[in-house]
Design a protein around this motif. Sequence first.
Motif, PDB file in Angstrom:
ATOM      1  N   PRO A  81     -22.744  16.901  17.426  1.00  0.00           N
ATOM      2  CA  PRO A  81     -21.580  17.327  18.214  1.00  0.00           C
ATOM      3  C   PRO A  81     -21.117  16.228  19.162  1.00  0.00           C
ATOM      4  O   PRO A  81     -21.846  15.296  19.476  1.00  0.00           O
ATOM      5  N   VAL A  82     -19.874  16.352  19.600  1.00  0.00           N
ATOM      6  CA  VAL A  82     -19.332  15.477  20.628  1.00  0.00           C
ATOM      7  C   VAL A  82     -19.207  16.289  21.905  1.00  0.00           C
ATOM      8  O   VAL A  82     -18.599  17.359  21.904  1.00  0.00           O
ATOM      9  N   GLY A  83     -19.781  15.812  22.973  1.00  0.00           N
ATOM     10  CA  GLY A  83     -19.705  16.551  24.229  1.00  0.00           C
ATOM     11  C   GLY A  83     -20.562  15.892  25.273  1.00  0.00           C
ATOM     12  O   GLY A  83     -21.071  14.781  25.087  1.00  0.00           O
ATOM     13  N   ARG A  84     -20.713  16.546  26.398  1.00  0.00           N
ATOM     14  CA  ARG A  84     -21.490  16.012  27.496  1.00  0.00           C
ATOM     15  C   ARG A  84     -22.926  15.735  27.055  1.00  0.00           C
ATOM     16  O   ARG A  84     -23.544  16.521  26.343  1.00  0.00           O
ATOM     17  N   GLY A  85     -23.422  14.607  27.487  1.00  0.00           N
ATOM     18  CA  GLY A  85     -24.754  14.168  27.078  1.00  0.00           C
ATOM     19  C   GLY A  85     -24.601  12.956  26.194  1.00  0.00           C
ATOM     20  O   GLY A  85     -24.787  11.825  26.625  1.00  0.00           O
ATOM     21  N   GLY A  86     -24.224  13.184  24.925  1.00  0.00           N
ATOM     22  CA  GLY A  86     -23.996  12.058  24.032  1.00  0.00           C
ATOM     23  C   GLY A  86     -22.665  11.386  24.266  1.00  0.00           C
ATOM     24  O   GLY A  86     -22.499  10.205  23.976  1.00  0.00           O
ATOM     25  N   GLU A  87     -21.681  12.163  24.764  1.00  0.00           N
ATOM     26  CA  GLU A  87     -20.359  11.665  25.124  1.00  0.00           C
ATOM     27  C   GLU A  87     -19.505  11.241  23.930  1.00  0.00           C
ATOM     28  O   GLU A  87     -18.365  11.623  23.826  1.00  0.00           O
ATOM     29  N   ARG A  88     -20.038  10.430  23.051  1.00  0.00           N
ATOM     30  CA  ARG A  88     -19.269   9.880  21.935  1.00  0.00           C
ATOM     31  C   ARG A  88     -20.111   9.916  20.660  1.00  0.00           C
ATOM     32  O   ARG A  88     -21.329   9.722  20.698  1.00  0.00           O
ATOM     33  N   ARG A  89     -19.455  10.137  19.532  1.00  0.00           N
ATOM     34  CA  ARG A  89     -20.137   9.984  18.246  1.00  0.00           C
ATOM     35  C   ARG A  89     -19.938   8.520  17.821  1.00  0.00           C
ATOM     36  O   ARG A  89     -19.154   8.189  16.940  1.00  0.00           O
ATOM     37  N   ALA A  90     -20.656   7.648  18.525  1.00  0.00           N
ATOM     38  CA  ALA A  90     -20.534   6.211  18.309  1.00  0.00           C
ATOM     39  C   ALA A  90     -21.872   5.684  17.813  1.00  0.00           C
ATOM     40  O   ALA A  90     -22.925   5.996  18.388  1.00  0.00           O
ATOM     41  N   ILE A  91     -21.834   4.865  16.773  1.00  0.00           N
ATOM     42  CA  ILE A  91     -23.038   4.367  16.114  1.00  0.00           C
ATOM     43  C   ILE A  91     -23.004   2.849  16.184  1.00  0.00           C
ATOM     44  O   ILE A  91     -22.158   2.202  15.561  1.00  0.00           O
ATOM     45  N   ALA A  92     -23.912   2.281  16.966  1.00  0.00           N
ATOM     46  CA  ALA A  92     -23.858   0.863  17.304  1.00  0.00           C
ATOM     47  C   ALA A  92     -24.532  -0.005  16.253  1.00  0.00           C
ATOM     48  O   ALA A  92     -25.528   0.381  15.634  1.00  0.00           O
ATOM     49  N   LEU A  93     -23.994  -1.199  16.065  1.00  0.00           N
ATOM     50  CA  LEU A  93     -24.623  -2.205  15.222  1.00  0.00           C
ATOM     51  C   LEU A  93     -25.836  -2.778  15.955  1.00  0.00           C
ATOM     52  O   LEU A  93     -25.740  -3.156  17.118  1.00  0.00           O
ATOM     53  N   ALA A  94     -26.965  -2.843  15.271  1.00  0.00           N
ATOM     54  CA  ALA A  94     -28.202  -3.368  15.861  1.00  0.00           C
ATOM     55  C   ALA A  94     -28.560  -4.672  15.149  1.00  0.00           C
ATOM     56  O   ALA A  94     -28.962  -4.662  13.981  1.00  0.00           O
TER      57      ALA A  94
END
Length: 383
Positions: A81-94
Amino acid sequence: MSEQDDLVSPVSLTAEDGPDQPHVTPELEDLYRGFEKALLVPLWTRIGDLMPEHPRSRAQPHRWAWKSLLELAGRSGDLVPVGRGGERRAIALANPSLGGRPYATPTLWAAIQYLMPGEDAPEHRHTQNAFRFVVEGEGVWTVVESDPVPMCRGDFLPQAGMNWHAHHNSADRPMAWIDGLDIPFQYDIEAQFFDFGRDKLSEEEHATPHRSRSERLWGRPGLVPVSQFGRREGTPLLRYRWEDTDAALTGQLELEREGHPGTVGPGHALVRYTNPTTAQDVLPTIRAQFHRLVSGAETVPRRETGSSVYQVFDGSGRVTVGDHSWSVQRGDLFVVPSWQPLSIRSEASPSDSGSGALDLFQFSDAPMFTKLNLFRTHTEENA
């Protein structure tokens, strides 16, 4: 007994015979134990690590395939889900050399963000400078300081730190884009702040205007609204439209074909996004540029201090970074670490590119290095 007497020293020194090193004796060993206990490190044991002849990046060149990123982001849309806590459904390059941290380079964050139909990403703000770049799709509006800004393919949307922002998807399908921020830099220098905003956007902020308020003020080339005069460290223009970028690149190549100057190399058009109040980089810590290489054009190997992330907007080609080489196509992302030589060959055709060329979006940490007088470049041509 003092706290220092209880401290387990992290310093570990080994006395070794070698060029310009002191002869190993029991007295030297005893001196080194004293250094360890006192939390001291003699320069003569570490100078090669601390002062190398040229930059040795902790990051390594790497490529991420857009097809794979998009598939995984789509799966996350069904589960996360998108909401408070995670804030964004963003998946970072590592980067594979940075210990699993969500860092593309030691200074830059890059992520794919994914928003489902009808979703809102909640409002927040942070000191990190940020942008969004859209490689495909439309239907999402980013709302910056209550100003709804449309996001469409090819658009570059910068946002300086500490501006309130949220997103909403008004379309009937998901949309993905890339985010770029200076998170690693601000984290490592211990300068970051973050504030939660409102949980819900107003009805007015869910509007879908063709042009945002920022565009109506700042979106005319060479024209500055007198009511808004004054230097700003981050650009007040929140959307740099693809049609303007495309026209600028096309114009450079047309001039080249006519025998006039305009390109940075044979068949290589390049534009930089700038802040209309300063004519400098669009964000204080991030440089953003767009390259177009006609089919068959190839850049000479070039090194820069600082790191870059590229995304293929259109076309195909061959990219070589240091000892790594890959074929790339639309959406693929790749990293160029500090002082690694980069060369690019366009293999684009009308079948895989609207312009018939290899189009590349680039962002880098060059403004950080420039402000510190540490930015350097080197090409084979001036070797």
